[in-house]
Design a protein around this motif. Structure first.
Motif, PDB file in Angstrom:
ATOM      1  N   PRO A 118      37.453  34.003  50.022  1.00  0.00           N
ATOM      2  CA  PRO A 118      37.277  35.454  50.104  1.00  0.00           C
ATOM      3  C   PRO A 118      35.842  35.870  50.380  1.00  0.00           C
ATOM      4  CG  PRO A 118      38.534  34.843  48.171  1.00  0.00           C
ATOM      5  CD  PRO A 118      38.003  33.577  48.754  1.00  0.00           C
ATOM      6  N   VAL A 119      35.700  37.097  50.825  1.00  0.00           N
ATOM      7  CA  VAL A 119      34.370  37.662  51.070  1.00  0.00           C
ATOM      8  C   VAL A 119      33.610  37.702  49.746  1.00  0.00           C
ATOM      9  CG1 VAL A 119      33.144  39.695  51.917  1.00  0.00           C
ATOM     10  CG2 VAL A 119      35.372  39.075  52.881  1.00  0.00           C
ATOM     11  N   ALA A 120      32.403  37.162  49.745  1.00  0.00           N
ATOM     12  CA  ALA A 120      31.642  37.024  48.506  1.00  0.00           C
ATOM     13  C   ALA A 120      31.348  38.376  47.871  1.00  0.00           C
ATOM     14  CB  ALA A 120      30.345  36.272  48.792  1.00  0.00           C
ATOM     15  N   ALA A 121      30.948  39.313  48.658  1.00  0.00           N
ATOM     16  CA  ALA A 121      30.486  40.588  48.122  1.00  0.00           C
ATOM     17  C   ALA A 121      31.615  41.443  47.557  1.00  0.00           C
ATOM     18  CB  ALA A 121      29.747  41.356  49.212  1.00  0.00           C
ATOM     19  N   THR A 122      32.788  41.337  48.170  1.00  0.00           N
ATOM     20  CA  THR A 122      33.852  42.261  47.790  1.00  0.00           C
ATOM     21  C   THR A 122      35.045  41.587  47.133  1.00  0.00           C
ATOM     22  OG1 THR A 122      34.894  42.016  49.930  1.00  0.00           O
ATOM     23  CG2 THR A 122      33.281  43.804  49.708  1.00  0.00           C
ATOM     24  N   GLY A 123      35.155  40.277  47.296  1.00  0.00           N
ATOM     25  CA  GLY A 123      36.313  39.580  46.763  1.00  0.00           C
ATOM     26  C   GLY A 123      37.553  39.776  47.602  1.00  0.00           C
ATOM     27  N   GLN A 124      37.404  40.404  48.790  1.00  0.00           N
ATOM     28  CA  GLN A 124      38.554  40.600  49.664  1.00  0.00           C
ATOM     29  C   GLN A 124      39.016  39.249  50.214  1.00  0.00           C
ATOM     30  OE1 GLN A 124      40.209  43.231  50.151  1.00  0.00           O
ATOM     31  NE2 GLN A 124      38.890  44.990  49.767  1.00  0.00           N
ATOM     32  N   PRO A 125      40.321  38.994  50.232  1.00  0.00           N
ATOM     33  CA  PRO A 125      40.783  37.729  50.809  1.00  0.00           C
ATOM     34  C   PRO A 125      40.507  37.693  52.310  1.00  0.00           C
ATOM     35  CG  PRO A 125      42.627  39.153  50.212  1.00  0.00           C
ATOM     36  CD  PRO A 125      41.395  39.837  49.729  1.00  0.00           C
ATOM     37  N   ARG A 126      40.271  36.515  52.828  1.00  0.00           N
ATOM     38  CA  ARG A 126      39.994  36.354  54.257  1.00  0.00           C
ATOM     39  C   ARG A 126      40.986  35.385  54.870  1.00  0.00           C
ATOM     40  NH1 ARG A 126      33.699  35.163  55.169  1.00  0.00           N
ATOM     41  NH2 ARG A 126      34.025  33.897  53.319  1.00  0.00           N
ATOM     42  N   LYS A 127      41.355  35.659  56.090  1.00  0.00           N
ATOM     43  CA  LYS A 127      42.275  34.769  56.806  1.00  0.00           C
ATOM     44  C   LYS A 127      41.829  34.714  58.262  1.00  0.00           C
ATOM     45  CE  LYS A 127      46.060  37.196  55.750  1.00  0.00           C
ATOM     46  NZ  LYS A 127      47.484  37.580  55.642  1.00  0.00           N
ATOM     47  N   ILE A 128      42.051  33.585  58.867  1.00  0.00           N
ATOM     48  CA  ILE A 128      41.850  33.499  60.315  1.00  0.00           C
ATOM     49  C   ILE A 128      43.161  32.984  60.903  1.00  0.00           C
ATOM     50  CG2 ILE A 128      40.581  32.377  62.187  1.00  0.00           C
ATOM     51  CD1 ILE A 128      38.235  32.168  60.146  1.00  0.00           C
ATOM     52  N   SER A 129      43.739  33.731  61.811  1.00  0.00           N
ATOM     53  CA  SER A 129      45.046  33.360  62.375  1.00  0.00           C
ATOM     54  C   SER A 129      44.942  33.171  63.878  1.00  0.00           C
ATOM     55  CB  SER A 129      46.077  34.463  62.112  1.00  0.00           C
ATOM     56  OG  SER A 129      46.066  34.831  60.759  1.00  0.00           O
ATOM     57  N   LEU A 130      45.611  32.134  64.340  1.00  0.00           N
ATOM     58  CA  LEU A 130      45.792  31.955  65.780  1.00  0.00           C
ATOM     59  C   LEU A 130      47.234  32.321  66.079  1.00  0.00           C
ATOM     60  CD1 LEU A 130      44.061  28.488  66.272  1.00  0.00           C
ATOM     61  CD2 LEU A 130      43.146  30.747  66.855  1.00  0.00           C
ATOM     62  N   TYR A 131      47.449  33.123  67.114  1.00  0.00           N
ATOM     63  CA  TYR A 131      48.822  33.531  67.397  1.00  0.00           C
ATOM     64  C   TYR A 131      49.132  33.469  68.874  1.00  0.00           C
ATOM     65  CZ  TYR A 131      46.903  38.170  68.647  1.00  0.00           C
ATOM     66  OH  TYR A 131      46.195  39.196  69.215  1.00  0.00           O
ATOM     67  N   TYR A 132      50.398  33.365  69.160  1.00  0.00           N
ATOM     68  CA  TYR A 132      50.859  33.554  70.535  1.00  0.00           C
ATOM     69  C   TYR A 132      51.998  34.555  70.491  1.00  0.00           C
ATOM     70  CZ  TYR A 132      55.197  31.018  69.762  1.00  0.00           C
ATOM     71  OH  TYR A 132      56.429  30.655  69.288  1.00  0.00           O
ATOM     72  N   GLU A 133      52.176  35.233  71.577  1.00  0.00           N
ATOM     73  CA  GLU A 133      53.294  36.169  71.686  1.00  0.00           C
ATOM     74  C   GLU A 133      53.897  36.066  73.066  1.00  0.00           C
ATOM     75  OE1 GLU A 133      51.429  39.607  68.781  1.00  0.00           O
ATOM     76  OE2 GLU A 133      51.273  39.789  70.950  1.00  0.00           O
ATOM     77  N   LEU A 134      55.193  35.916  73.134  1.00  0.00           N
ATOM     78  CA  LEU A 134      55.913  36.036  74.402  1.00  0.00           C
ATOM     79  C   LEU A 134      56.409  37.470  74.467  1.00  0.00           C
ATOM     80  CD1 LEU A 134      57.941  32.718  74.358  1.00  0.00           C
ATOM     81  CD2 LEU A 134      56.085  33.302  75.921  1.00  0.00           C
ATOM     82  N   ILE A 142      43.537  35.630  68.456  1.00  0.00           N
ATOM     83  CA  ILE A 142      42.984  35.257  67.158  1.00  0.00           C
ATOM     84  C   ILE A 142      42.812  36.534  66.341  1.00  0.00           C
ATOM     85  CG2 ILE A 142      40.602  35.283  68.063  1.00  0.00           C
ATOM     86  CD1 ILE A 142      40.078  32.912  66.120  1.00  0.00           C
ATOM     87  N   LYS A 143      43.069  36.392  65.064  1.00  0.00           N
ATOM     88  CA  LYS A 143      43.051  37.554  64.192  1.00  0.00           C
ATOM     89  C   LYS A 143      42.263  37.177  62.953  1.00  0.00           C
ATOM     90  CE  LYS A 143      46.866  40.126  64.510  1.00  0.00           C
ATOM     91  NZ  LYS A 143      48.175  40.734  64.210  1.00  0.00           N
ATOM     92  N   ALA A 144      41.349  38.004  62.524  1.00  0.00           N
ATOM     93  CA  ALA A 144      40.571  37.710  61.315  1.00  0.00           C
ATOM     94  C   ALA A 144      40.777  38.809  60.291  1.00  0.00           C
ATOM     95  CB  ALA A 144      39.092  37.562  61.672  1.00  0.00           C
ATOM     96  N   ASP A 145      41.366  38.433  59.162  1.00  0.00           N
ATOM     97  CA  ASP A 145      41.532  39.382  58.060  1.00  0.00           C
ATOM     98  C   ASP A 145      40.306  39.284  57.170  1.00  0.00           C
ATOM     99  OD1 ASP A 145      44.202  38.727  59.085  1.00  0.00           O
ATOM    100  OD2 ASP A 145      44.872  40.100  57.511  1.00  0.00           O
ATOM    101  N   PHE A 146      39.853  40.392  56.694  1.00  0.00           N
ATOM    102  CA  PHE A 146      38.638  40.356  55.875  1.00  0.00           C
ATOM    103  C   PHE A 146      38.704  41.426  54.797  1.00  0.00           C
ATOM    104  CE2 PHE A 146      38.213  43.220  59.343  1.00  0.00           C
ATOM    105  CZ  PHE A 146      37.527  44.317  58.843  1.00  0.00           C
TER     106      PHE A 146
END
Lengths: 211, 276
Positions: free
Chosen positions: A161-177, A207-211
């Protein structure tokens, strides 16, 4: 060595996110206390993708609802003149539903199925309809507005998670047809197999980054 | 270092993803209006004309070609048309009088070419109003070629001209009279001429300011067999201006009919309508 590094990283991050808390240092500050409430307008993630008819590059932000099962992304896309004869900019809105999130080990998650739809508006096409150029029903379609279905999946890396806020972080790779209304209309007008279903498909990688 | 074990786990998957990626290159569409297509679908006019010139007509033979128009979105019909045309004896080529696509999209033009390249003869096109929609202009140019061009085959000079005036807001540029007039004045070694365009001058989509100059120029052409169009989706052979110039309109793919056109002599012709 790896264990050590990992622990060090957790220390830096200040949160014992995944492993059982290995030492007291990591739990000194309880995560709940550090977590900052999100304002409603703050996006859950940033996204960057290519293809899908939404731009050579398309970037934007998105929101999540219903415990991350529902998402909406707003993207601004760009196609250089070299590929389209004029510089195109696209504004797109995507809605996605992902019913399953499967954990794979501690750090990964697979979202095997995302279904959704998009709507896009293209600015900068050459022969954009001018006022009075055509009778109202001259062409039965819009040159600028496209919509279509999406089907995809993704792999998510669960980052500390983000150190300052404690928000969870994710990095996603995706494809869409996906496809669009025009291609689907062509397909439906040729019921004797004049077009193969595969000919309608477009692919987006992102690519998607949750923060 | 930290992520190394994960990377190792992915080692067997990565080549598969790379392969999918390669196959996916053509699937990655930036916009329906982008015109990226594999090289084999570019410069089709030039490629088809080269094929045509490689099979010259024997001296003294009548010229026989297929005339049709408006293939837009009729992929089922295109298959049937190709099967039917391939049965016709003595055909040199096929002319598609515009509206190859419905929305001016690269994929549509590629889809139609995938059907028409199964013809045993080459085919040529002239641009239609639907091919000019959106970014159809650079798309048609990239996939087929010039909007105005001419070629000589079997003693006939074919003059292909963009007459889609409405798509240019009737700005006086289509048809390009400055290009057309010298084309009509010159035989380029042929003995007769044929003019082919999409929108007929009798139609409301033809630039009204250019109607008279166009009709006049055709009337003055030294040896014009006829002027041929698409756009109306209905067969006709008329002399609407009573000036001795014959105008032929094609059946569209949707009507499941095409014309077999035979030209010989000075400017004699016969037209047979074929249902498929």
């Amino acid at each position: 060595m790896k264990e050590l590094l990992f622990s060090a990283l957790l220390l830096v991050a200040g949160v014992p996110a995944f492993a059982t808390p290995p030492d007291t240092a990591a739990v000194r500050i309880p995560p709940a206390a550090r977590r900052v409430e999100r304002p409603w307008y703050r996006p859950a993630h940033l996204a960057l993708q290519t293809g899908g008819g939404l731009g050579m590059v398309a970037a934007g932000a998105g929101y999540e609802f219903s415990k991350t099962h529902l998402e909406t992304d707003i993207l601004i896309g760009y196609v250089p003149k070299y590929y389209a004869g004029s510089t195109l900019s696209l504004a797109s809105l995507k809605f996605m539903y992902s019913p399953f999130h499967l954990p794979v080990g501690d750090k990964f998650q697979v979202v095997p199925l995302t279904v959704g739809a998009y709507f896009s508006y293209t600015h900068g096409t050459i022969n954009d309809e001018l006022k009075g150029q055509y009778a109202s029903d001259y062409y039965w379609f819009s040159t600028d507005t496209r919509y279509g279905p999406l089907l995809g999946s993704r792999v998510t890396f669960l980052a500390p998670p983000v150190a300052a806020t404690g928000q969870p972080r994710k990095i996603s790779l995706y494809y869409e047809l996906g496809s669009n209304d025009l291609y689907l209309a062509s397909y439906l007008n040729n019921r004797n197999g004049g077009l193969g279903f595969g000919q309608l498909l477009t692919l987006a990688l992102g690519i998607k980054a949750d923060f | 270092m930290l992520f190394l074990p994960n990377l190792r786990r992915w080692r067997h998957v990565l080549p598969g993803i790379a392969l999918l990626g390669l196959a996916g290159c053509n699937l990655i569409e930036f916009s329906p209006n982008d015109h990226r297509v594999p090289e084999e679908f570019t410069n089709l006019t030039e490629k088809n004309l080269a094929k045509l010139q490689a099979r010259p007509l024997a001296p003294g033979d009548s010229l026989r070609f297929i005339f049709t128009g408006d293939s837009q979105q009729f992929y089922d019909e295109a298959e049937a048309l190709v099967a039917s045309v391939n049965q016709q004896p003595g055909i040199s080529f096929l002319v598609l009088a515009g509206d190859i696509s419905d929305f001016g999209l690269a994929r549509e033009m590629q889809w139609m070419d995938e059907k028409l390249r199964r013809l045993t003869v080459p085919y040529v096109t002239v641009i239609g109003n639907h091919d000019l929609v959106g970014n159809g202009r650079p798309t048609y140019q990239h996939i087929f070629g010039a909007f105005n061009y001419s070629f000589v085959y079997g003693n006939t000079k074919f003059i292909m001209v963009d007459t889609n005036g409405r798509e240019y807001n009737f700005d006086g540029t289509a048809p390009d009279m400055a290009w057309l007039k010298p084309q009509l004045a010159n035989f380029d070694g042929a003995r007769r001429q044929v003019v082919i365009s999409h929108v007929p001058p009798t139609n409301d989509d033809f630039d009204p300011a250019l109607r008279t100059p166009y009709v006049q120029a055709l009337h003055e052409a030294p040896n014009l067999v006829f002027e041929m169009n698409g756009h109306n989706h209905s067969y006709s052979i008329t002399q609407p201006y009573n000036d001795g110039v014959t105008y032929v309109n094609s059946d569209a793919f949707s009507e499941r009919r095409y014309l077999v056109v035979t030209v010989w002599g000075d400017k004699q012709f016969r037209i047979k309508r074929v249902k498929f």
